[in-house]
Design an enzyme around this catalytic site. Structure first.
Site, PDB file in Angstrom:
ATOM      1  N   HIS A 193      -1.566  -5.770   1.565  1.00 44.98           N
ATOM      2  CA  HIS A 193      -2.623  -6.493   1.387  1.00 44.98           C
ATOM      3  C   HIS A 193      -2.231  -7.746   0.946  1.00 44.98           C
ATOM      4  CE1 HIS A 193      -6.481  -7.871  -0.384  1.00 44.98           C
ATOM      5  NE2 HIS A 193      -5.667  -8.269  -1.268  1.00 44.98           N
ATOM      6  N   LYS A 247       0.662  -1.172  -0.086  1.00 46.11           N
ATOM      7  CA  LYS A 247       0.000  -0.066  -0.007  1.00 46.11           C
ATOM      8  C   LYS A 247       0.899   1.435  -0.018  1.00 46.11           C
ATOM      9  CE  LYS A 247      -3.739  -2.463   2.383  1.00 46.11           C
ATOM     10  NZ  LYS A 247      -4.566  -2.361   3.604  1.00 46.11           N
ATOM     11  N   ASN A 285      -1.726   0.085   7.503  1.00 44.27           N
ATOM     12  CA  ASN A 285      -0.962  -1.418   7.742  1.00 44.27           C
ATOM     13  C   ASN A 285      -0.310  -2.069   6.459  1.00 44.27           C
ATOM     14  OD1 ASN A 285      -3.156  -2.168   5.892  1.00 44.27           O
ATOM     15  ND2 ASN A 285      -4.170  -3.466   7.352  1.00 44.27           N
ATOM     16  N   GLU A 311      -8.626 -10.930  -7.851  1.00 46.53           N
ATOM     17  CA  GLU A 311      -7.825  -9.737  -7.608  1.00 46.53           C
ATOM     18  C   GLU A 311      -6.719  -9.970  -8.416  1.00 46.53           C
ATOM     19  OE1 GLU A 311      -6.624 -10.189  -3.320  1.00 46.53           O
ATOM     20  OE2 GLU A 311      -8.886  -9.645  -2.792  1.00 46.53           O
ATOM     21  N   TYR A 336     -12.302  -4.058  -2.960  1.00 48.42           N
ATOM     22  CA  TYR A 336     -12.988  -4.177  -1.643  1.00 48.42           C
ATOM     23  C   TYR A 336     -14.551  -4.067  -1.577  1.00 48.42           C
ATOM     24  CZ  TYR A 336      -8.395  -3.192   0.747  1.00 48.42           C
ATOM     25  OH  TYR A 336      -7.317  -3.324   1.186  1.00 48.42           O
TER      26      TYR A 336
HETATM   27  P1  DAT Z   1      -7.273  -7.658   5.572  1.00 49.30           P
HETATM   28  O1  DAT Z   1      -6.356  -6.560   4.879  1.00 49.30           O
HETATM   29  O2  DAT Z   1      -6.380  -8.205   6.675  1.00 49.30           O
HETATM   30  O3  DAT Z   1      -7.520  -8.648   4.567  1.00 49.30           O
HETATM   31  P2  DAT Z   1     -10.065  -6.800   5.716  1.00 49.30           P
HETATM   32  O4  DAT Z   1     -10.147  -7.243   4.404  1.00 49.30           O
HETATM   33  O5  DAT Z   1     -10.924  -7.031   6.789  1.00 49.30           O
HETATM   34  O6  DAT Z   1      -8.503  -7.119   6.261  1.00 49.30           O
HETATM   35  O7  DAT Z   1     -10.078  -5.256   5.341  1.00 49.30           O
HETATM   36  C1  DAT Z   1      -9.080  -4.348   4.433  1.00 49.30           C
HETATM   37  C2  DAT Z   1      -8.509  -3.501   4.860  1.00 49.30           C
HETATM   38  O8  DAT Z   1      -9.401  -2.557   5.492  1.00 49.30           O
HETATM   39  C3  DAT Z   1      -7.452  -3.336   6.166  1.00 49.30           C
HETATM   40  O9  DAT Z   1      -6.330  -3.900   5.668  1.00 49.30           O
HETATM   41  C4  DAT Z   1      -7.495  -2.192   6.766  1.00 49.30           C
HETATM   42  C5  DAT Z   1      -8.855  -1.573   6.640  1.00 49.30           C
HETATM   43  N1  DAT Z   1      -9.751  -1.906   7.618  1.00 49.30           N
HETATM   44  C6  DAT Z   1     -10.282  -3.057   7.944  1.00 49.30           C
HETATM   45  N2  DAT Z   1     -11.073  -3.096   9.206  1.00 49.30           N
HETATM   46  C7  DAT Z   1     -10.852  -1.891   9.521  1.00 49.30           C
HETATM   47  C8  DAT Z   1     -11.568  -0.820  10.634  1.00 49.30           C
HETATM   48  N3  DAT Z   1     -12.337  -1.684  11.704  1.00 49.30           N
HETATM   49  N4  DAT Z   1     -11.076   0.377  10.919  1.00 49.30           N
HETATM   50  C9  DAT Z   1     -10.411   1.006   9.852  1.00 49.30           C
HETATM   51  N5  DAT Z   1      -9.888   0.222   8.658  1.00 49.30           N
HETATM   52  C10 DAT Z   1     -10.242  -1.123   8.591  1.00 49.30           C
HETATM   53 MG    MG Z   2      -9.152  -8.485   3.295  1.00 47.47          MG
END
Ligand code: DAT
Ligand code: MG
Length: 151
Positions: free
Chosen positions: A117, A11, A114, A128, A51
């Site tokens: 991805h 990212k 973070n 994806e 997403y």
């Molecule tokens: P991951 O990236 O571990 O697959 P995810 O698909 O649930 O996690 O979410 C995608 C991204 O969205 C994640 O890397 C960071 C953001 N995100 C997820 N949950 C969040 C939250 N509660 N508050 C803010 N950003 C969040």
């Molecule tokens: Mg995810």
């Protein structure tokens, strides 16, 4: 043997902070093969599709702004159980819950920064990879280390 391809994306914060090389090294050292890599700007359309499960979440506008804030590095890595292992190598979504030794555990603090991805299932990885890459960009090749990595 479950040879898989996974979509890993650095990212904008990972690119800005110069962590791309470290992330590549981890996947190389593990023994996975780099099938494709490119630097690009994401677009709102790509992110809405990528997403699609999260577009209704209250944090989505901030997530989109973050991912549009600079270049991302899109990668495809291949190998035995690359999808589930890639997720373990990234660590938990919330970096404060990511184990030390994982990418997120070692390099970041907040869920909204973070740095990487990784696909969460083979089905989503295929989706994806088709979204971020042209089919012709995904190369078929075998590492010369293949027989030293696999029995
Ligand atoms: P991951 O990236 O571990 O697959 P995810 O698909 O649930 O996690 O979410 C995608 C991204 O969205 C994640 O890397 C960071 C953001 N995100 C997820 N949950 C969040 C939250 N509660 N508050 C803010 N950003 C969040
Ligand atoms: Mg995810």
């Amino acid at each position: 043997m479950a040879m898989e391809r996974t979509y890993i994306m650095v990212k904008p914060d990972g690119v800005q902070r110069g962590i791309v090389g470290n992330i590549i090294s981890r996947f190389e050292q593990k023994g996975y093969v780099m099938v494709a890599m490119k630097t690009r700007m994401a677009t709102p359309e790509l992110l809405d599709e990528h997403y699609c499960d999260l577009v209704e979440k209250p944090f989505f506008p901030k997530l989109r702004e973050y991912l549009l804030s600079g270049p991302v590095v899109s990668m495809c890595w291949e190998g035995k159980e690359a999808v589930s292992t890639g997720r373990k190598m990234l660590g938990a979504t919330n970096p404060l819950e990511s184990a030390p030794g994982t990418i997120r555990g070692d390099f970041c603090i907040e869920v909204g920064r973070n740095i990487c991805h990784g696909s969460d299932s083979v089905e989503n990885a295929n989706k994806e990879l088709a979204l971020w890459f042209e089919e012709s960009e995904l190369l078929d090749w075998e590492s010369h280390s293949h027989d030293w990595l696999y029995e």
